[in-house]
Structure formats: C-alpha cells, structure tokens
Design a protein around this motif. Structure first.
Motif, PDB file in Angstrom:
ATOM      1  N   LEU A  14       0.822  -1.209   0.000  1.00 49.89           N
ATOM      2  CA  LEU A  14       0.000   0.000   0.000  1.00 49.89           C
ATOM      3  C   LEU A  14       0.860   1.266   0.000  1.00 49.89           C
ATOM      4  CD1 LEU A  14      -2.837  -1.049   2.454  1.00 49.89           C
ATOM      5  CD2 LEU A  14      -3.066  -0.575   0.014  1.00 49.89           C
ATOM      6  N   ALA A  15       1.994   1.216   0.686  1.00 47.94           N
ATOM      7  CA  ALA A  15       2.885   2.381   0.706  1.00 47.94           C
ATOM      8  C   ALA A  15       3.452   2.665  -0.684  1.00 47.94           C
ATOM      9  CB  ALA A  15       4.007   2.163   1.717  1.00 47.94           C
ATOM     10  N   VAL A  16       3.829   1.611  -1.397  1.00 52.83           N
ATOM     11  CA  VAL A  16       4.361   1.796  -2.751  1.00 52.83           C
ATOM     12  C   VAL A  16       3.288   2.379  -3.673  1.00 52.83           C
ATOM     13  CG1 VAL A  16       5.185   0.542  -4.790  1.00 52.83           C
ATOM     14  CG2 VAL A  16       6.144   0.040  -2.548  1.00 52.83           C
ATOM     15  N   VAL A  17       2.080   1.842  -3.588  1.00 53.87           N
ATOM     16  CA  VAL A  17       0.983   2.354  -4.422  1.00 53.87           C
ATOM     17  C   VAL A  17       0.676   3.805  -4.066  1.00 53.87           C
ATOM     18  CG1 VAL A  17      -1.481   2.103  -4.925  1.00 53.87           C
ATOM     19  CG2 VAL A  17      -0.009   0.100  -4.889  1.00 53.87           C
ATOM     20  N   SER A  18       0.700   4.129  -2.769  1.00 54.40           N
ATOM     21  CA  SER A  18       0.405   5.509  -2.375  1.00 54.40           C
ATOM     22  C   SER A  18       1.488   6.473  -2.848  1.00 54.40           C
ATOM     23  CB  SER A  18       0.222   5.609  -0.861  1.00 54.40           C
ATOM     24  OG  SER A  18       1.443   5.410  -0.195  1.00 54.40           O
ATOM     25  N   ILE A  19       2.734   6.040  -2.852  1.00 55.95           N
ATOM     26  CA  ILE A  19       3.812   6.911  -3.344  1.00 55.95           C
ATOM     27  C   ILE A  19       3.624   7.190  -4.835  1.00 55.95           C
ATOM     28  CG2 ILE A  19       6.293   6.972  -3.850  1.00 55.95           C
ATOM     29  CD1 ILE A  19       6.694   5.558  -1.131  1.00 55.95           C
ATOM     30  N   ALA A  55      -3.386   9.803  -0.900  1.00 55.05           N
ATOM     31  CA  ALA A  55      -3.384  10.145   0.532  1.00 55.05           C
ATOM     32  C   ALA A  55      -4.224   9.154   1.327  1.00 55.05           C
ATOM     33  CB  ALA A  55      -3.913  11.562   0.723  1.00 55.05           C
ATOM     34  N   SER A  56      -5.353   8.754   0.778  1.00 55.03           N
ATOM     35  CA  SER A  56      -6.178   7.777   1.505  1.00 55.03           C
ATOM     36  C   SER A  56      -5.517   6.402   1.514  1.00 55.03           C
ATOM     37  CB  SER A  56      -7.569   7.702   0.894  1.00 55.03           C
ATOM     38  OG  SER A  56      -7.505   7.162  -0.392  1.00 55.03           O
ATOM     39  N   THR A  57      -4.795   6.058   0.466  1.00 55.40           N
ATOM     40  CA  THR A  57      -4.067   4.805   0.442  1.00 55.40           C
ATOM     41  C   THR A  57      -2.930   4.817   1.456  1.00 55.40           C
ATOM     42  OG1 THR A  57      -4.593   4.628  -1.904  1.00 55.40           O
ATOM     43  CG2 THR A  57      -2.921   3.151  -1.073  1.00 55.40           C
ATOM     44  N   LEU A  58      -2.337   5.981   1.674  1.00 53.93           N
ATOM     45  CA  LEU A  58      -1.303   6.109   2.694  1.00 53.93           C
ATOM     46  C   LEU A  58      -1.887   5.889   4.082  1.00 53.93           C
ATOM     47  CD1 LEU A  58       1.665   6.746   3.244  1.00 53.93           C
ATOM     48  CD2 LEU A  58       1.029   9.153   3.382  1.00 53.93           C
ATOM     49  N   VAL A  59      -3.098   6.373   4.329  1.00 54.33           N
ATOM     50  CA  VAL A  59      -3.773   6.121   5.605  1.00 54.33           C
ATOM     51  C   VAL A  59      -3.977   4.620   5.795  1.00 54.33           C
ATOM     52  CG1 VAL A  59      -5.936   6.442   6.866  1.00 54.33           C
ATOM     53  CG2 VAL A  59      -4.887   8.375   5.705  1.00 54.33           C
ATOM     54  N   CYS A  60      -4.357   3.938   4.741  1.00 49.75           N
ATOM     55  CA  CYS A  60      -4.531   2.488   4.828  1.00 49.75           C
ATOM     56  C   CYS A  60      -3.204   1.781   5.087  1.00 49.75           C
ATOM     57  CB  CYS A  60      -5.158   1.960   3.546  1.00 49.75           C
ATOM     58  SG  CYS A  60      -6.837   2.542   3.261  1.00 49.75           S
ATOM     59  N   ALA A  61      -2.121   2.265   4.500  1.00 46.58           N
ATOM     60  CA  ALA A  61      -0.800   1.676   4.730  1.00 46.58           C
ATOM     61  C   ALA A  61      -0.363   1.866   6.177  1.00 46.58           C
ATOM     62  CB  ALA A  61       0.222   2.293   3.784  1.00 46.58           C
ATOM     63  N   ILE A  62      -0.632   3.039   6.725  1.00 45.26           N
ATOM     64  CA  ILE A  62      -0.289   3.299   8.130  1.00 45.26           C
ATOM     65  C   ILE A  62      -1.110   2.402   9.043  1.00 45.26           C
ATOM     66  CG2 ILE A  62      -0.406   5.036   9.958  1.00 45.26           C
ATOM     67  CD1 ILE A  62       0.310   7.110   7.754  1.00 45.26           C
ATOM     68  N   GLY A  91     -10.219   0.469  14.859  1.00 45.68           N
ATOM     69  CA  GLY A  91      -9.317   1.227  13.996  1.00 45.68           C
ATOM     70  C   GLY A  91      -9.578   1.015  12.524  1.00 45.68           C
ATOM     71  N   ALA A  92     -10.270  -0.072  12.166  1.00 47.18           N
ATOM     72  CA  ALA A  92     -10.576  -0.335  10.754  1.00 47.18           C
ATOM     73  C   ALA A  92     -11.538   0.692  10.187  1.00 47.18           C
ATOM     74  CB  ALA A  92     -11.153  -1.741  10.599  1.00 47.18           C
ATOM     75  N   ILE A  93     -12.209   1.417  11.052  1.00 48.19           N
ATOM     76  CA  ILE A  93     -13.124   2.460  10.591  1.00 48.19           C
ATOM     77  C   ILE A  93     -12.351   3.588   9.913  1.00 48.19           C
ATOM     78  CG2 ILE A  93     -14.785   4.191  11.394  1.00 48.19           C
ATOM     79  CD1 ILE A  93     -15.524   2.203  13.625  1.00 48.19           C
ATOM     80  N   VAL A  94     -11.146   3.866  10.388  1.00 47.66           N
ATOM     81  CA  VAL A  94     -10.362   4.992   9.872  1.00 47.66           C
ATOM     82  C   VAL A  94     -10.003   4.822   8.389  1.00 47.66           C
ATOM     83  CG1 VAL A  94      -8.212   6.280  10.148  1.00 47.66           C
ATOM     84  CG2 VAL A  94      -9.531   5.605  12.155  1.00 47.66           C
ATOM     85  N   PRO A  95      -9.411   3.697   7.961  1.00 46.20           N
ATOM     86  CA  PRO A  95      -9.101   3.608   6.524  1.00 46.20           C
ATOM     87  C   PRO A  95     -10.341   3.550   5.643  1.00 46.20           C
ATOM     88  CG  PRO A  95      -8.337   1.648   7.669  1.00 46.20           C
ATOM     89  CD  PRO A  95      -8.829   2.593   8.703  1.00 46.20           C
ATOM     90  N   VAL A  96     -11.404   2.931   6.130  1.00 46.38           N
ATOM     91  CA  VAL A  96     -12.640   2.889   5.343  1.00 46.38           C
ATOM     92  C   VAL A  96     -13.199   4.295   5.180  1.00 46.38           C
ATOM     93  CG1 VAL A  96     -15.023   2.059   5.333  1.00 46.38           C
ATOM     94  CG2 VAL A  96     -13.170   0.511   5.944  1.00 46.38           C
ATOM     95  N   ALA A  97     -13.197   5.061   6.261  1.00 44.03           N
ATOM     96  CA  ALA A  97     -13.665   6.447   6.181  1.00 44.03           C
ATOM     97  C   ALA A  97     -12.761   7.273   5.268  1.00 44.03           C
ATOM     98  CB  ALA A  97     -13.720   7.062   7.574  1.00 44.03           C
ATOM     99  N   ALA A  98     -11.454   7.032   5.328  1.00 47.73           N
ATOM    100  CA  ALA A  98     -10.524   7.765   4.468  1.00 47.73           C
ATOM    101  C   ALA A  98     -10.797   7.481   2.994  1.00 47.73           C
ATOM    102  CB  ALA A  98      -9.086   7.408   4.815  1.00 47.73           C
ATOM    103  N   LEU A  99     -11.080   6.232   2.673  1.00 50.37           N
ATOM    104  CA  LEU A  99     -11.387   5.897   1.281  1.00 50.37           C
ATOM    105  C   LEU A  99     -12.710   6.502   0.837  1.00 50.37           C
ATOM    106  CD1 LEU A  99     -10.188   2.203   1.132  1.00 50.37           C
ATOM    107  CD2 LEU A  99      -9.188   4.166  -0.022  1.00 50.37           C
ATOM    108  N   CYS A 100     -13.698   6.529   1.731  1.00 48.78           N
ATOM    109  CA  CYS A 100     -14.988   7.143   1.389  1.00 48.78           C
ATOM    110  C   CYS A 100     -14.837   8.640   1.144  1.00 48.78           C
ATOM    111  CB  CYS A 100     -16.008   6.894   2.497  1.00 48.78           C
ATOM    112  SG  CYS A 100     -16.525   5.179   2.611  1.00 48.78           S
TER     113      CYS A 100
END
Length: 112
Positions: A14-19, A55-62, A91-100
């Motif tokens: 996910l970090a590579v894709v976000s970069i 940026a949302s993919t970076l949140v998912c990577a973190i 905590g899984a709510i955070v990346p889902v919300a970021a993607l939304c």
C-alpha cells in the motif's frame, strides 16, 4: 509470526501504491478511470484525483503497519487478544472512512 509478515507486506504494498499515486501518476491503477472512455477522461483532473486517492491509500498503509505492530505485540505476549481485536477492529473504521472521503473529494470539481 506469519501474520506479522503478512501485515508488513500489505503495508509495504500500500505504501508503494500511495507513493506512485501521490506523485500524480498511476491513474491506470484506479478502476473507474482506467475503464472510462476518452471523452470522460477529458473532464477529470488526473493529478488531483491521484493525489487524493494516494493520501487515503497512505492512511490504509499506516493502519496496516499499526496492525502489524499490534499483532507482533500479541505474539510476544504483551498484548491481550481482546485489546488486539478491539483496537484493530475499531481502527478499521479509519481507513474505510478515508477511502470514502477520498472518493467523494475526487469526484468534487473533477467534472466540468
């Protein structure tokens, strides 16, 4: 221990894709853009869309890296199973919300 490595591989991928996306490239990785017609693509601000989704993919990577650390702490015995499930599950709510939010923001202002 294999679950720790699995989460680390997911986080690294996910970090590579976000970069790639944060650099403004890689629009072909995005499903809606890669299947759009050339006329629809003309109305999209590709750089903005890539950066927002990156940026949302970076949140998912973190998030994946944090879960890897939590699983490692569980394997070492310093973290209870209930705490691991609660923290990782809530905590899984955070990346889902970021993607939304990213999907909503990527659509705002991209079409003329």
């Amino acid at each position: 221990m294999e679950y720790v490595w699995m989460w680390c591989v997911v986080a690294a991928g996910l970090a590579v894709v976000s970069i790639v996306l944060l650099s403004g490239r890689g629009a072909a990785l995005l499903a809606g853009y890669s299947t759009a017609s050339p006329a629809e693509r003309a109305h999209v601000n590709v750089t903005r869309m890539c950066r927002i989704i990156g940026a949302s993919t970076l949140v998912c990577a973190i998030y994946a890296a944090v879960v890897a650390l939590l699983v490692y702490a569980y394997v070492l015995g310093t973290l209870d199973r209930t705490v691991l499930f609660l923290v990782a599950g809530i905590g899984a709510i955070v990346p889902v919300a970021a993607l939304c939010v990213a999907g909503y923001r990527a659509n705002m202002g991209t079409y003329a």
